[in-house]
Design an enzyme around this catalytic site. Structure first.
Site, PDB file in Angstrom:
ATOM      1  N   GLU A 135      25.543  -4.945  19.569  1.00 21.23           N
ATOM      2  CA  GLU A 135      24.322  -5.609  20.342  1.00 21.23           C
ATOM      3  C   GLU A 135      23.882  -6.788  19.647  1.00 21.23           C
ATOM      4  O   GLU A 135      23.237  -6.623  18.574  1.00 21.23           O
ATOM      5  CB  GLU A 135      23.442  -4.595  20.979  1.00 21.23           C
ATOM      6  N   ASN A 173      19.652   1.368  21.693  1.00 23.96           N
ATOM      7  CA  ASN A 173      20.335   1.807  22.809  1.00 23.96           C
ATOM      8  C   ASN A 173      21.321   2.991  22.653  1.00 23.96           C
ATOM      9  O   ASN A 173      22.599   2.490  22.589  1.00 23.96           O
ATOM     10  CB  ASN A 173      20.908   0.683  23.636  1.00 23.96           C
ATOM     11  N   LYS A 250      13.968   4.368  20.889  1.00 24.09           N
ATOM     12  CA  LYS A 250      13.527   3.428  22.033  1.00 24.09           C
ATOM     13  C   LYS A 250      13.539   4.208  23.364  1.00 24.09           C
ATOM     14  O   LYS A 250      14.523   4.819  23.614  1.00 24.09           O
ATOM     15  CB  LYS A 250      14.850   2.395  22.018  1.00 24.09           C
ATOM     16  N   GLU A 254      13.616  -0.731  28.716  1.00 25.95           N
ATOM     17  CA  GLU A 254      14.856  -1.394  29.172  1.00 25.95           C
ATOM     18  C   GLU A 254      15.687  -0.481  29.786  1.00 25.95           C
ATOM     19  O   GLU A 254      16.985  -0.286  29.418  1.00 25.95           O
ATOM     20  CB  GLU A 254      15.509  -2.112  28.207  1.00 25.95           C
ATOM     21  N   ARG A 287       9.544   3.113  18.836  1.00 24.67           N
ATOM     22  CA  ARG A 287       9.275   1.650  18.999  1.00 24.67           C
ATOM     23  C   ARG A 287       8.334   1.367  20.073  1.00 24.67           C
ATOM     24  O   ARG A 287       8.167   2.058  21.296  1.00 24.67           O
ATOM     25  CB  ARG A 287      10.667   1.132  19.460  1.00 24.67           C
ATOM     26  N   ASP A 329       9.738 -10.901  22.517  1.00 24.42           N
ATOM     27  CA  ASP A 329      10.961 -10.517  22.019  1.00 24.42           C
ATOM     28  C   ASP A 329      11.638 -11.611  20.719  1.00 24.42           C
ATOM     29  O   ASP A 329      12.555 -12.330  21.465  1.00 24.42           O
ATOM     30  CB  ASP A 329      11.893 -10.353  23.059  1.00 24.42           C
ATOM     31  N   GLU A 351       9.174  -4.591  12.918  1.00 25.92           N
ATOM     32  CA  GLU A 351      10.629  -4.832  12.995  1.00 25.92           C
ATOM     33  C   GLU A 351      10.666  -6.249  13.065  1.00 25.92           C
ATOM     34  O   GLU A 351      10.453  -7.061  14.070  1.00 25.92           O
ATOM     35  CB  GLU A 351      10.944  -4.210  14.437  1.00 25.92           C
ATOM     36  N   GLU A 357      19.328 -13.695  17.449  1.00 23.86           N
ATOM     37  CA  GLU A 357      19.402 -13.800  18.781  1.00 23.86           C
ATOM     38  C   GLU A 357      18.931 -14.869  19.499  1.00 23.86           C
ATOM     39  O   GLU A 357      19.725 -15.320  20.308  1.00 23.86           O
ATOM     40  CB  GLU A 357      18.780 -12.476  19.301  1.00 23.86           C
ATOM     41  N   HIS A 467      11.176 -18.208  25.570  1.00 20.32           N
ATOM     42  CA  HIS A 467      11.967 -17.267  26.729  1.00 20.32           C
ATOM     43  C   HIS A 467      12.585 -18.097  27.781  1.00 20.32           C
ATOM     44  O   HIS A 467      12.583 -17.761  28.988  1.00 20.32           O
ATOM     45  CB  HIS A 467      11.059 -16.320  27.274  1.00 20.32           C
ATOM     46  N   TRP A 490      12.276 -11.259  33.121  1.00 17.30           N
ATOM     47  CA  TRP A 490      13.737 -11.644  32.141  1.00 17.30           C
ATOM     48  C   TRP A 490      13.765 -13.225  32.616  1.00 17.30           C
ATOM     49  O   TRP A 490      14.762 -13.793  32.308  1.00 17.30           O
ATOM     50  CB  TRP A 490      15.075 -10.898  32.809  1.00 17.30           C
TER      51      TRP A 490
END
Ligand code: GCV
Length: 628
Positions: A135, A173, A250, A254, A287, A329, A351, A357, A467, A490
């Protein structure tokens, strides 16, 4: 005759290709001693092997493991006219000392020193899935799954050379399968590689594992059977790996399961796992990256504090809250996360994301250390128990996709050991270790690296914009992005809020009041348009297009100037890189492959920076002078 010539040509090309530097040796010493050096004395396996293989100096080296000489992983190197002495209280300490000595040897500057790591926990987090995908991975398939890469020992060694002492080996995840007997056996194999280099193995767990794997009807953390299931699972893990580190979780984020599914709190969930791990000395890293579920309608950047602050004080001592550096993020620029101000009774970990990303992935040259130093200028390392970095490695020959992305892995490790190091010093060090010590190369390239993050902010999202990426893959601009069937959090349009009056998200006390989550003086500073730093202006305020900036330009003009500057910077980076070609080849005539691969990516970065500028300015321009 012609045929023989062709064959010879192909053979020559193959030899050249075989020798070409592909970047796989990272920053580590490349030349082994032909015969293991006998100048090195000591009994510590890996450290000893390392020095016997790579130490080339004429002076004898002595390694001393001395209980209570120094704390934890700390070490001392004393250089006298007769010998070099490495002292530590733990075998890890000696290993780090050995790597430091080798680094100094490569840099041509061996000297006495004493080193103490700033954080107990210096972790890499893998977002690798069991099917081999990664990921947000941009450097090929996983080095861990489904089959272990034959580079595993090199991987452990590279991390240990930086002082990394823990690795979470699977995606947050998390698949429940990870805790099955079959997969735990594979985990043991990974652990055996890591253990040799003083690195503990940690696992991300799926909170619903007792149901998915154990066949229980619930994963409610207060259910006795569920608690028993975790205790037994943890005991089984420690029977297999007595040095196992613990879990990363986590939960209720999400779509991941968590205690909230049973109206229980994060503390209920974390404490259940902490109780199971405690007898073995294991920890839970829980988290704080949560949004959506419990706080519908609340500004996303406020939700972590809303959710966790009321629970502060309720966690068991072996729970650590792990929070991303910013409240959203991993954007190119975010303010620090106010979780670090508001959580005062529970240990915190930060973190960071080594994988880029939102910063051009493995296609852009963006050196992240200046961004991480910016975080530490707001959040003192002393407030943190640990630091985690989301890995950027894969099966690509050069590990990280972009040769310069290796610098981010390196810088993360160096800052995890000592956040006081300057980003510039780390860049210089990395360039020397990885390319050449020639100052004619190191000076201009250090300058490029140091300027690269701000350039990225400028051509992507200057002045606090955030974003506005394309959905899903998060690469490339999409300021108009909106999908009615997606959560609003999002959608890019939610974040810039552009309209005919202006642009930016009003998070001041007249808006969502996210500024109230910050400690003073930042609370007041961010809240007031006239004192808010301009590089975060549109993060905290909705600003009129005609607003006068410090430069005397209007906001719109300033926005254009930033995008132009970002594009011009990347053009300049490319020019500098072209000038570097003879120096790269002078240092190593087989280095044309690396030079060319960086060159190709810089050309792509130039195009992509232009695409960002054009798309964003065209989009925002459409609001100027629009009817109000
Ligand atoms: C691992 C972002 C990323 C996700 C990631 C998530 C997280 O949303 O895009 O890929 O999931 O953060 O950190 O949990």
């Amino acid at each position: 005759m012609k045929r023989i010539g062709m064959v010879l040509l192909v053979v020559c090309q193959l030899i050249v290709a075989a020798r070409a530097n592909d970047g796989s040796s990272l920053w580590l010493p490349r030349e082994k001693n032909e015969v293991a050096s006998t100048l090195v004395r000591g009994s510590q396996g890996t450290a000893l092997d390392e020095l016997r293989t790579y130490y080339k100096g004429p002076m004898p080296v002595r390694m001393k493991l001395e209980k209570n000489a120094l704390q934890g992983d700390a070490y001392r190197i004393v250089v006298t006219t007769r010998q070099i002495e490495l002292t530590a209280s733990t075998s890890n300490g000696l290993l780090y000392a050995a790597f430091d000595l080798l680094r100094m040897q490569q840099l041509g500057d061996i000297r006495s020193k004493e080193e103490h790591p700033a954080f107990d926990l210096r972790l890499i987090n893998h977002w690798d899935n069991l099917d081999g995908s990664v990921e947000r991975g941009y450097a090929g398939k996983s080095i861990l799954y489904p089959a272990l890469s034959d580079r595993m020992a090199d991987y452990a060694r590279a991390n240990a050379s930086l002082g990394i002492n823990g690795i979470v080996i699977n995606n947050v995840n998390a698949s429940p399968k990870m805790l099955s007997e079959e997969w735990l056996e594979k985990v043991c194999v990974i652990n055996s590689y890591l253990e040799r280099y003083g690195i503990r193995t940690y696992l991300s767990i799926n909170f619903a594992s007792p149901m998915a794997l154990g066949g229980l009807p619930t994963a409610d953390p207060l259910d006795p059977q569920v608690r028993q299931w975790w205790r037994e699972k943890v005991d089984a893990i420690y029977r297999l790996m007595p040095n196992f580190g613990g879990f990363l979780v986590k939960a209720n984020s999400e779509g991941q399961p968590g205690p909230g599914d049973y109206q229980r709190s994060h503390a209920d969930g974390a404490n259940m796992l902490a109780e199971a791990l405690q007898p073995h000395g294991g920890i839970v890293m829980w988290r704080c990256f949560v949004y959506g579920a419990n706080h519908k309608g609340e500004d996303r950047v406020k939700q972590a504090v809303s959710e966790f602050q009321p629970l502060d004080g309720q966690f068991l001592p072996n729970v650590i809250l792990q929070t991303k550096n910013g409240p959203l993020d991993f954007q190119p620029r975010e303010p620090y996360s106010p979780v670090f101000d508001q959580i005062t009774k529970t240990p915190n970990m930060v973190e960071l994301q080594i994988t880029q990303e939102y910063l051009g992935q493995s296609r852009h040259l963006v050196y992240l250390a200046p961004m991480w130093k910016e975080f530490f200028s707001f959040v003192s390392p002393q407030r943190l128990r640990g630091i985690a970095g989301v890995a950027n490695v894969g099966l690509d020959d050069n590990w990280c996709g972009h040769h310069f992305s290796q610098a981010n892995w390196y810088a993360f490790g160096r800052l995890a050991w000592n956040p006081g190091l300057s980003a510039e010093a780390i860049a210089r060090e990395w360039l020397k270790l990885t390319f050449t010590r020639d100052e004619a190369f190191v000076n201009p390239m250090t300058e490029v690296m140091m300027a690269s993050r701000e350039a990225c902010v400028d051509y992507m999202m200057p002045l606090g914009l955030h974003h506005i990426f394309q959905f899903d893959h998060h690469y490339g601009p999409d300021p108009g992005g909106f999908k009615p069937d997606y959560p609003l959090e999002w959608c890019p349009v939610y974040y810039h809020q552009a309209d005919s009056l202006g642009v930016g998200f009003n998070r001041s006390s007249t808006g969502t009041n996210a500024t109230s989550q910050y400690r003073e003086p930042y609370r007041s500073q961010y809240d007031d348009l006239s004192t808010c730093p301009e590089n975060l202006l549109l993060w905290f305020h909705h600003v009129p297009w005609g607003y006068k900036m410090k430069s005397g330009r209007t906001l719109w003009e300033e926005l254009c100037a930033h995008y132009d500057r970002g594009v011009a910077e990347v053009d300049r980076f490319h020019e500098v890189w072209q000038q570097m070609r003879p120096l790269v080849l002078l240092a190593d005539k087989d280095d044309s492959r690396r030079w060319q691969e960086v060159e190709d990516r810089l050309q792509h970065q130039q195009q992509n920076a232009r695409e960002w500028r054009q798309t964003c300015l065209d989009y925002f321009r459409s609001f100027l002078g629009a009817p109000q």
